[in-house]
Design an enzyme around this catalytic site. Structure first.
Site, PDB file in Angstrom:
ATOM      1  N   GLU A   1      37.002  -1.898  16.802  1.00 39.14           N
ATOM      2  CA  GLU A   1      35.979  -2.732  16.113  1.00 39.14           C
ATOM      3  C   GLU A   1      36.390  -3.024  14.672  1.00 39.14           C
ATOM      4  OE1 GLU A   1      33.208  -3.941  17.341  1.00 39.14           O
ATOM      5  OE2 GLU A   1      32.692  -2.743  19.097  1.00 39.14           O
TER       6      GLU A   1
ATOM      7  N   GLY B   1      38.702  29.940  14.236  1.00 41.25           N
ATOM      8  CA  GLY B   1      39.404  29.711  15.496  1.00 41.25           C
ATOM      9  C   GLY B   1      38.491  29.166  16.580  1.00 41.25           C
TER      10      GLY B   1
ATOM     11  N   LEU C   1      30.948  -8.745  17.185  1.00 41.97           N
ATOM     12  CA  LEU C   1      31.444  -7.527  16.529  1.00 41.97           C
ATOM     13  C   LEU C   1      30.496  -7.074  15.429  1.00 41.97           C
ATOM     14  CD1 LEU C   1      35.308  -8.146  16.315  1.00 41.97           C
ATOM     15  CD2 LEU C   1      34.016  -6.924  18.040  1.00 41.97           C
TER      16      LEU C   1
ATOM     17  N   ILE D   1      40.668  -2.222  26.698  1.00 41.88           N
ATOM     18  CA  ILE D   1      39.322  -2.731  26.953  1.00 41.88           C
ATOM     19  C   ILE D   1      38.423  -1.632  27.540  1.00 41.88           C
ATOM     20  CG2 ILE D   1      37.991  -4.558  28.103  1.00 41.88           C
ATOM     21  CD1 ILE D   1      40.105  -5.484  25.918  1.00 41.88           C
TER      22      ILE D   1
HETATM   23  P1  TGC Z   1      38.731 -15.855   9.405  1.00 45.97           P
HETATM   24  O1  TGC Z   1      39.539 -17.076   9.080  1.00 45.97           O
HETATM   25  O2  TGC Z   1      38.276 -14.967   8.283  1.00 45.97           O
HETATM   26  O3  TGC Z   1      37.472 -16.241  10.270  1.00 45.97           O
HETATM   27  C1  TGC Z   1      37.571 -17.085  11.411  1.00 45.97           C
HETATM   28  C2  TGC Z   1      36.220 -17.744  11.634  1.00 45.97           C
HETATM   29  O4  TGC Z   1      35.256 -16.737  11.945  1.00 45.97           O
HETATM   30  C3  TGC Z   1      34.184 -16.753  10.979  1.00 45.97           C
HETATM   31  N1  TGC Z   1      33.788 -15.362  10.791  1.00 45.97           N
HETATM   32  C4  TGC Z   1      32.693 -14.843  11.337  1.00 45.97           C
HETATM   33  N2  TGC Z   1      31.710 -15.406  12.054  1.00 45.97           N
HETATM   34  C5  TGC Z   1      30.713 -14.602  12.490  1.00 45.97           C
HETATM   35  N3  TGC Z   1      30.675 -13.285  12.211  1.00 45.97           N
HETATM   36  C6  TGC Z   1      31.661 -12.686  11.493  1.00 45.97           C
HETATM   37  N4  TGC Z   1      31.639 -11.384  11.272  1.00 45.97           N
HETATM   38  C7  TGC Z   1      32.724 -13.469  11.009  1.00 45.97           C
HETATM   39  N5  TGC Z   1      33.850 -13.220  10.290  1.00 45.97           N
HETATM   40  C8  TGC Z   1      34.483 -14.380  10.170  1.00 45.97           C
HETATM   41  C9  TGC Z   1      34.796 -17.379   9.756  1.00 45.97           C
HETATM   42  O5  TGC Z   1      33.808 -17.944   8.937  1.00 45.97           O
HETATM   43  C10 TGC Z   1      35.686 -18.438  10.380  1.00 45.97           C
HETATM   44  O6  TGC Z   1      34.866 -19.501  10.830  1.00 45.97           O
HETATM   45  P2  TGC Z   1      35.414 -21.013  10.822  1.00 45.97           P
HETATM   46  O7  TGC Z   1      34.246 -21.822  11.272  1.00 45.97           O
HETATM   47  O8  TGC Z   1      35.839 -21.266   9.390  1.00 45.97           O
HETATM   48  O9  TGC Z   1      36.573 -21.035  11.772  1.00 45.97           O
HETATM   49  O10 TGC Z   1      39.587 -15.010  10.460  1.00 45.97           O
HETATM   50  P3  TGC Z   1      40.980 -14.288  10.321  1.00 45.97           P
HETATM   51  O11 TGC Z   1      41.828 -14.798  11.450  1.00 45.97           O
HETATM   52  O12 TGC Z   1      41.538 -14.389   8.923  1.00 45.97           O
HETATM   53  O13 TGC Z   1      40.616 -12.757  10.643  1.00 45.97           O
HETATM   54  C11 TGC Z   1      39.711 -12.071   9.857  1.00 45.97           C
HETATM   55  C12 TGC Z   1      39.550 -10.609  10.312  1.00 45.97           C
HETATM   56  C13 TGC Z   1      40.844  -9.864  10.128  1.00 45.97           C
HETATM   57  C14 TGC Z   1      38.497  -9.993   9.414  1.00 45.97           C
HETATM   58  C15 TGC Z   1      39.036 -10.520  11.742  1.00 45.97           C
HETATM   59  O14 TGC Z   1      39.802 -11.222  12.607  1.00 45.97           O
HETATM   60  C16 TGC Z   1      38.807  -9.116  12.211  1.00 45.97           C
HETATM   61  O15 TGC Z   1      37.679  -8.649  12.090  1.00 45.97           O
HETATM   62  N6  TGC Z   1      39.812  -8.375  12.804  1.00 45.97           N
HETATM   63  C17 TGC Z   1      39.558  -7.099  13.440  1.00 45.97           C
HETATM   64  C18 TGC Z   1      39.544  -7.293  14.949  1.00 45.97           C
HETATM   65  C19 TGC Z   1      38.531  -6.460  15.628  1.00 45.97           C
HETATM   66  O16 TGC Z   1      37.605  -5.935  15.044  1.00 45.97           O
HETATM   67  N7  TGC Z   1      38.671  -6.356  16.940  1.00 45.97           N
HETATM   68  C20 TGC Z   1      37.702  -5.630  17.714  1.00 45.97           C
HETATM   69  C21 TGC Z   1      37.947  -5.819  19.192  1.00 45.97           C
HETATM   70  S1  TGC Z   1      36.604  -5.286  20.201  1.00 45.97           S
HETATM   71  C22 TGC Z   1      36.627  -3.624  20.104  1.00 45.97           C
HETATM   72  O17 TGC Z   1      37.354  -3.002  19.415  1.00 45.97           O
HETATM   73  C23 TGC Z   1      35.636  -2.947  20.946  1.00 45.97           C
HETATM   74  S2  TGC Z   1      35.659  -1.228  20.890  1.00 45.97           S
HETATM   75  C24 TGC Z   1      34.157  -1.015  21.592  1.00 45.97           C
HETATM   76  C25 TGC Z   1      33.783   0.345  21.903  1.00 45.97           C
HETATM   77  O18 TGC Z   1      34.387   0.955  22.819  1.00 45.97           O
HETATM   78  O19 TGC Z   1      32.765   0.801  21.295  1.00 45.97           O
HETATM   79  P1  FAD Z   2      47.171  -3.356  14.677  1.00 52.59           P
HETATM   80  O1  FAD Z   2      46.373  -4.561  14.477  1.00 52.59           O
HETATM   81  O2  FAD Z   2      48.562  -3.504  15.191  1.00 52.59           O
HETATM   82  O3  FAD Z   2      47.179  -2.482  13.388  1.00 52.59           O
HETATM   83  C1  FAD Z   2      48.152  -1.459  13.120  1.00 52.59           C
HETATM   84  C2  FAD Z   2      47.980  -1.009  11.662  1.00 52.59           C
HETATM   85  O4  FAD Z   2      48.238  -2.119  10.793  1.00 52.59           O
HETATM   86  C3  FAD Z   2      46.547  -0.543  11.346  1.00 52.59           C
HETATM   87  O5  FAD Z   2      46.609   0.555  10.476  1.00 52.59           O
HETATM   88  C4  FAD Z   2      45.922  -1.750  10.633  1.00 52.59           C
HETATM   89  O6  FAD Z   2      44.895  -1.358   9.725  1.00 52.59           O
HETATM   90  C5  FAD Z   2      47.147  -2.282   9.905  1.00 52.59           C
HETATM   91  N1  FAD Z   2      46.962  -3.721   9.589  1.00 52.59           N
HETATM   92  C6  FAD Z   2      46.910  -4.758  10.476  1.00 52.59           C
HETATM   93  N2  FAD Z   2      46.719  -5.909   9.813  1.00 52.59           N
HETATM   94  C7  FAD Z   2      46.639  -5.592   8.499  1.00 52.59           C
HETATM   95  C8  FAD Z   2      46.443  -6.334   7.299  1.00 52.59           C
HETATM   96  N3  FAD Z   2      46.259  -7.671   7.308  1.00 52.59           N
HETATM   97  N4  FAD Z   2      46.446  -5.667   6.119  1.00 52.59           N
HETATM   98  C9  FAD Z   2      46.598  -4.321   6.071  1.00 52.59           C
HETATM   99  N5  FAD Z   2      46.792  -3.564   7.158  1.00 52.59           N
HETATM  100  C10 FAD Z   2      46.803  -4.188   8.351  1.00 52.59           C
HETATM  101  N6  FAD Z   2      39.405  -4.226  22.023  1.00 52.59           N
HETATM  102  C11 FAD Z   2      38.655  -5.094  22.743  1.00 52.59           C
HETATM  103  O7  FAD Z   2      38.818  -6.299  22.660  1.00 52.59           O
HETATM  104  N7  FAD Z   2      37.698  -4.624  23.597  1.00 52.59           N
HETATM  105  C12 FAD Z   2      37.444  -3.307  23.756  1.00 52.59           C
HETATM  106  O8  FAD Z   2      36.550  -2.919  24.523  1.00 52.59           O
HETATM  107  C13 FAD Z   2      38.239  -2.361  23.034  1.00 52.59           C
HETATM  108  N8  FAD Z   2      38.079  -1.027  23.225  1.00 52.59           N
HETATM  109  C14 FAD Z   2      38.935  -0.146  22.613  1.00 52.59           C
HETATM  110  C15 FAD Z   2      38.896   1.207  22.951  1.00 52.59           C
HETATM  111  C16 FAD Z   2      39.785   2.102  22.379  1.00 52.59           C
HETATM  112  C17 FAD Z   2      39.760   3.545  22.768  1.00 52.59           C
HETATM  113  C18 FAD Z   2      40.721   1.636  21.413  1.00 52.59           C
HETATM  114  C19 FAD Z   2      41.689   2.590  20.743  1.00 52.59           C
HETATM  115  C20 FAD Z   2      40.784   0.295  21.094  1.00 52.59           C
HETATM  116  C21 FAD Z   2      39.899  -0.620  21.690  1.00 52.59           C
HETATM  117  N9  FAD Z   2      39.998  -1.996  21.436  1.00 52.59           N
HETATM  118  C22 FAD Z   2      39.225  -2.887  22.144  1.00 52.59           C
HETATM  119  C23 FAD Z   2      41.064  -2.510  20.587  1.00 52.59           C
HETATM  120  C24 FAD Z   2      40.811  -2.321  19.091  1.00 52.59           C
HETATM  121  O9  FAD Z   2      39.854  -3.208  18.619  1.00 52.59           O
HETATM  122  C25 FAD Z   2      42.157  -2.490  18.374  1.00 52.59           C
HETATM  123  O10 FAD Z   2      42.929  -1.325  18.680  1.00 52.59           O
HETATM  124  C26 FAD Z   2      41.982  -2.650  16.878  1.00 52.59           C
HETATM  125  O11 FAD Z   2      41.364  -3.870  16.568  1.00 52.59           O
HETATM  126  C27 FAD Z   2      43.342  -2.570  16.134  1.00 52.59           C
HETATM  127  O12 FAD Z   2      44.308  -3.361  16.749  1.00 52.59           O
HETATM  128  P2  FAD Z   2      45.745  -2.718  17.100  1.00 52.59           P
HETATM  129  O13 FAD Z   2      45.521  -1.454  17.837  1.00 52.59           O
HETATM  130  O14 FAD Z   2      46.542  -3.790  17.759  1.00 52.59           O
HETATM  131  O15 FAD Z   2      46.367  -2.349  15.703  1.00 52.59           O
END
Ligand code: TGC
Ligand code: FAD
Length: 397
Positions: free
Chosen positions: A371, A348, A247, A170
């Site tokens: 993200e 380098g 997101l 996080i």
């Molecule tokens: P799925 O069944 O496709 O969707 C669940 C429900 O969500 C709705 N939905 C959305 N709604 C609003 N905006 C979107 N972009 C939406 N995408 C989907 C969808 O319609 C559904 O609604 P309902 O009413 O039918 O329930 O969900 P799934 O479980 O199959 O997962 C889909 C997937 C893999 C695309 C999604 O979960 C995903 O995007 N996974 C990646 C996770 C991720 O991006 N984590 C980020 C954590 S935060 C972070 O990394 C901060 S770093 C910040 C920094 O330091 O800059």
């Molecule tokens: P995993 O989900 O375990 O993925 C591992 C590998 O499997 C990846 O290559 C992925 O592409 C692949 N994979 C997974 N599922 C599938 C699929 N269905 N099909 C094909 N390939 C797949 N999260 C927050 O909530 N808040 C934050 O502020 C935040 N900040 C972050 C800051 C940093 C520096 C980092 C590194 C991460 C941060 N994250 C945060 C978490 C980040 O969003 C997750 O690391 C990211 O979503 C991937 O999850 P994971 O690391 O568990 O990888």
């Protein structure tokens, strides 16, 4: 001390598309970055510290919630200005942009869109100025790409809820004043809850050992029977779509930001190619160096056009999740490739902190994963064009 000579590449006269306000916002952000951040960023990176003293300055340049309306203390700018600010920050360092995009899109955005009026007036002005810093807890140790499986949960207890679970990775967690946390209620429905520092049972240990995004602070969120007032639950939206909506906003900012890192690498490589002499001539006179530079500026220009158009769509409220995924994925990928090529042009010297390519390259390894990973965004585009989700698999028994 090295001077920051950055000038942005603009091969297709993108500046003609910017309004006067966009240019003012950009110039203010750039001047602040050059004065306050460029001189210290390498040191922060090497020491793995986030420079907290910069937080009020980030608030002053409008980097916290650029699009939050003025009535809640925000600058009330448009989506393109938001993108421009993220670009100026990330062209210096992805970790700096991370802090601003988490605060803006993952903390202020959900409070603005899903919070009560009381949440908005209590938190948004303090977050906009930087008096408060927030973080966003979605990812868990066993649920990263698949956040819908989260285990963090709460049970009702009178006018409070009791929160248990853990989040990891996080950004901003170790020093955040508040956390927007996603947790399941007793029916398994996901809700956003504002957890405040000081609540008993809530801790935020820092994660160490990162070789990427070292100038950003990353931690865990641990909830051990934390009693949170029910009134801290965001009432406006529930379900996985609520965090995914945040997101969309953050990924949009990252598309602009990563392009900034690419532009910085290209700018340095172009300058170096004219200055560095080998075989009695500037290396920029060799065809192989020109090929690298020509390919870099081509990719940057394509990404600038994609990103600007996405900004127009966001301004009109028409940008889709698929369009945002495409831009985030494309721009991070080209930035990584350009950082690598720019590093090679510097020979380098490119591996030293005298130049920023190596730092950008290492940072972008986080940006390509957080993200939504590179491959998850590919699958989002695949789903968008086919209508068939390919995320989950049933393995043969
Ligand atoms: P799925 O069944 O496709 O969707 C669940 C429900 O969500 C709705 N939905 C959305 N709604 C609003 N905006 C979107 N972009 C939406 N995408 C989907 C969808 O319609 C559904 O609604 P309902 O009413 O039918 O329930 O969900 P799934 O479980 O199959 O997962 C889909 C997937 C893999 C695309 C999604 O979960 C995903 O995007 N996974 C990646 C996770 C991720 O991006 N984590 C980020 C954590 S935060 C972070 O990394 C901060 S770093 C910040 C920094 O330091 O800059
Ligand atoms: P995993 O989900 O375990 O993925 C591992 C590998 O499997 C990846 O290559 C992925 O592409 C692949 N994979 C997974 N599922 C599938 C699929 N269905 N099909 C094909 N390939 C797949 N999260 C927050 O909530 N808040 C934050 O502020 C935040 N900040 C972050 C800051 C940093 C520096 C980092 C590194 C991460 C941060 N994250 C945060 C978490 C980040 O969003 C997750 O690391 C990211 O979503 C991937 O999850 P994971 O690391 O568990 O990888």
């Amino acid at each position: 001390m090295k001077t920051d000579q950055y000038t942005h590449p603009d091969y297709y006269a993108m500046d003609d598309l910017y309004s006067d306000e966009h240019k003012l916002v950009r110039d203010a952000a750039r001047a602040w970055v050059k004065k306050e951040v460029s001189p210290i960023i390498d040191d922060c990176y090497e020491k793995a510290i986030f420079p907290k003293h910069l937080i009020p300055g980030l608030g002053e340049i409008g980097a916290f919630g650029p699009y939050i309306p003025e009535e809640y203390g925000g600058p009330g700018l448009d989506q393109i200005s938001y993108g421009i600010i993220m670009q100026e920050l990330e062209r210096c360092d992805s970790g700096l942009r991370s802090t601003a995009s988490v605060q803006s899109s993952l903390v202020m955005y959900p409070i603005w869109k899903y919070g009560s009026e009381e949440h908005r007036t209590k938190f948004l002005p303090k977050l906009a100025s930087g008096e408060f810093v927030g973080c966003f807890g979605l990812t868990e140790p066993d649920f990263g790409s698949n956040p819908g499986g989260m285990l963090t949960n709460y049970k009702e207890d009178g006018d409070h809820v009791i929160l248990n679970g853990a989040k990891m990775w996080i950004s901003n967690a170790p020093f955040a004043d508040i956390a927007v946390v996603w947790a399941k209620n007793e029916e398994g429905r996901i809700h956003g809850i504002i957890v405040e520092r000081g609540m008993e049972g809530f801790s935020t240990p820092e994660m160490h050992g990162k070789l990427s995004l070292r100038a950003s602070s990353t931690g865990e969120l641990i909830f051990d029977n934390v009693r949170v007032p029910k009134s801290n639950i965001l009432p406006g939206k529930s379900g996985l779509g609520a965090p995914l909506g945040c997101l969309d906003s953050a990924r949009y900012g990252i598309a602009w930001g990563a392009l900034g890192a690419a532009m910085d690498c290209y700018d340095q490589a172009l300058r170096y190619s004219k200055e560095r002499i080998q075989f009695d001539v500037p290396i920029g006179s060799f065809q192989l160096i020109q090929k690298k530079l020509a390919e870099m500026i081509t990719e940057i220009t394509k990404a600038q056009l994609l990103t600007f158009r996405l900004g127009q769509l966001r301004n009109d409220g028409k940008a889709t999740t698929g369009q945002i995924s495409m831009a985030k994925r494309n721009n991070v990928e080209i930035a990584l490739n350009i950082a690598r090529e720019a590093r090679q042009i510097h020979g380098g010297m490119g591996i030293t902190s005298e130049y920023s390519m190596m730092r950008h390259m290492a940072n972008l390894e986080s940006v390509v994963t957080y993200e939504g990973t590179h491959d998850i965004h590919l699958l989002i585009t695949g789903m968008d064009v086919t209508g068939i989700p390919a995320f989950a698999r049933d393995l043969p028994k």
